[in-house]
Write a protein that holds these residues in place. Structure first.
Motif, PDB file in Angstrom:
ATOM      1  N   THR A   1       0.829  -1.216   0.000  1.00  0.00           N
ATOM      2  CA  THR A   1       0.000   0.000   0.000  1.00  0.00           C
ATOM      3  C   THR A   1       0.862   1.264   0.000  1.00  0.00           C
ATOM      4  O   THR A   1       0.482   2.278  -0.580  1.00  0.00           O
ATOM      5  CB  THR A   1      -0.872   0.049   1.287  1.00  0.00           C
ATOM      6  N   HIS A   2       1.995   1.199   0.711  1.00  0.00           N
ATOM      7  CA  HIS A   2       2.789   2.415   0.926  1.00  0.00           C
ATOM      8  C   HIS A   2       4.039   2.493   0.045  1.00  0.00           C
ATOM      9  O   HIS A   2       4.810   3.435   0.145  1.00  0.00           O
ATOM     10  CB  HIS A   2       3.155   2.537   2.410  1.00  0.00           C
TER      11      HIS A   2
ATOM     12  N   GLY B   1       5.647   5.841  -0.506  1.00  0.00           N
ATOM     13  CA  GLY B   1       5.051   6.006  -1.830  1.00  0.00           C
ATOM     14  C   GLY B   1       6.037   5.917  -2.977  1.00  0.00           C
ATOM     15  O   GLY B   1       5.791   6.483  -4.038  1.00  0.00           O
TER      16      GLY B   1
ATOM     17  N   THR C   1       2.436  10.759  -2.351  1.00  0.00           N
ATOM     18  CA  THR C   1       1.074  10.191  -2.449  1.00  0.00           C
ATOM     19  C   THR C   1       0.762   9.545  -3.804  1.00  0.00           C
ATOM     20  O   THR C   1      -0.267   8.882  -3.933  1.00  0.00           O
ATOM     21  CB  THR C   1      -0.020  11.253  -2.169  1.00  0.00           C
TER      22      THR C   1
ATOM     23  N   TYR D   1       0.024   5.953  -3.618  1.00  0.00           N
ATOM     24  CA  TYR D   1      -1.213   5.767  -2.836  1.00  0.00           C
ATOM     25  C   TYR D   1      -2.441   6.013  -3.737  1.00  0.00           C
ATOM     26  O   TYR D   1      -3.441   5.320  -3.656  1.00  0.00           O
ATOM     27  CB  TYR D   1      -1.194   6.796  -1.713  1.00  0.00           C
TER      28      TYR D   1
ATOM     29  N   HIS E   1      -5.319   3.268  -4.488  1.00  0.00           N
ATOM     30  CA  HIS E   1      -6.748   3.494  -4.219  1.00  0.00           C
ATOM     31  C   HIS E   1      -7.596   3.305  -5.476  1.00  0.00           C
ATOM     32  O   HIS E   1      -8.724   2.821  -5.408  1.00  0.00           O
ATOM     33  CB  HIS E   1      -6.968   4.899  -3.648  1.00  0.00           C
TER      34      HIS E   1
ATOM     35  N   CYS F   1      -6.696   9.672  -2.594  1.00  0.00           N
ATOM     36  CA  CYS F   1      -6.345   8.686  -1.567  1.00  0.00           C
ATOM     37  C   CYS F   1      -6.908   9.102  -0.210  1.00  0.00           C
ATOM     38  O   CYS F   1      -7.011  10.287   0.105  1.00  0.00           O
ATOM     39  CB  CYS F   1      -4.827   8.497  -1.489  1.00  0.00           C
TER      40      CYS F   1
END
Ligand code: BDR
Ligand code: CA
Length: 317
Positions: free
Chosen positions: A80-81, A87, A223, A226, A230, A239
């Motif tokens: 996810t990160h 990111g 981001t 991210y 999403h 996000c």
């Protein structure tokens, strides 16, 4: 000015939360403690340093805590990160940053005894459960305990019913909620019911870049990954930024409202990590949690954006 410790696992949204806290005159961040969560703890340490470097605040001490959950095997959230936990921004390492000998729990023990320090927990609750094991009095001296985690009526983000921070280390979350119950105290639970409403959109980013290109570029860099995640998983343009909402609520306690209820964390089986909120009082137990259920989104953005955009920021290569 309220003294706070930020216990976190940076982490994209943890970084935005640190940025908000350090641009807010109402709080004094006396230290950042790292727990294994989104990123393994040593990577989380370096990421906290990267954010502090950007903010020109390397004076803030960062301590490393647990490197794995209490009972379960550790599962990071780098899917996810991003592989660097930030990111895939691949910001340069901050040179000469040794991990202090003093652990996160030792730092908390020492700092909390006076009763005037609050904790904002933005990752799994492993460090806090370890603090309970080693010095319950220090734990109970926490002035306000605000935790991003859990969910009540909203679905989970790691399983149908569980949110990541509590799913990652349900045993520690249970220890913390149970200790609050025993002491007749309440943890402030900033769960997915409210954080899901906080979506940073591509339009927000464009505005940010126009208003403050240094900050806008930094936020975009951390981001971007991210955003992609999403879109792929939830078809959301933008996000969800969970962690800054906990800081915002600490600073301005009218942003969120909710219910007081006895809340227990399940540790096993298909509902592992779920927060079971007894909103109807079935168990006849006193409340140990202030479970936030509604959010004034405008009030959040009105606080968050100007503060973030007021940051001077050091350009990173
Ligand atoms: C929480 O999990 C992490 O991915 C975020 O940093 C946040 O603390 C949301 O479930
Ligand atoms: Ca986090």
């Amino acid at each position: 000015m309220e003294k706070i410790i930020i216990d976190c696992d940076p982490g994209i949204d943890d970084s935005l939360a640190i940025m908000l806290a350090l641009s807010s005159p109402e709080v004094e961040v006396i230290g950042i403690t790292i727990v294994a969560g989104n990123s393994p703890s040593e990577l989380g340490f370096m990421n906290a340093k990267r954010v502090l470097k950007f903010l020109g605040r390397l004076d803030i001490p960062v301590y490393v805590g647990a490197d794995r959950p209490r009972v379960r095997n550790y599962v990071n959230a780098l899917d996810t990160h991003g592989e660097d936990g930030l990111g895939e921004s691949f910001l340069p390492e901050v040179p000469d940053q040794a991990i202090p000998k003093e652990s996160a729990v030792e730092f908390m023990k020492k700092s909390l005894r006076g009763g005037d320090v609050s904790v904002i927990a933005l990752g799994p609750l492993t460090n806090l459960a370890e603090l309970i094991d080693s010095d319950i009095d220090s734990f109970l001296s926490i002035k306000r305990l605000v935790s991003m985690g859990g969910n009540f009526r909203s679905h989970g983000n790691c399983s149908p019913v569980a949110e990541y921070n509590y799913w990652e280390d349900p045993d520690s979350a249970k220890v913390v909620f149970d200790a609050m119950y025993e002491a007749g105290r309440e943890i402030e639970m900033v769960g997915l019911d409210v954080t899901r409403k906080i979506v940073l959109t591509p339009e927000n980013l464009d505005d940010m870049k126009r208003e403050n290109p240094v900050v806008g570029d930094f936020v975009e860099r951390i981001t971007k990954f991210y955003f992609k995640f999403h879109w792929e998983w939830e078809h959301i343009r933008g996000c969800v930024i969970n962690d800054p909402l906990a800081v915002a609520q600490f600073i301005k306690p009218t942003i969120l409202s909710g219910i007081e209820a006895f809340t227990e964390v399940d540790t096993l089986g298909i509902s592992m990590g779920q927060t079971v909120v007894d909103s109807m009082g079935f168990y006849r137990k006193h409340s140990n949690a202030l479970v936030y259920t509604t959010v004034d989104e405008k009030a959040f953005w009105d606080l968050f954006l100007p503060r973030i955009l007021g940051i001077k920021g050091e350009r990173n290569e």
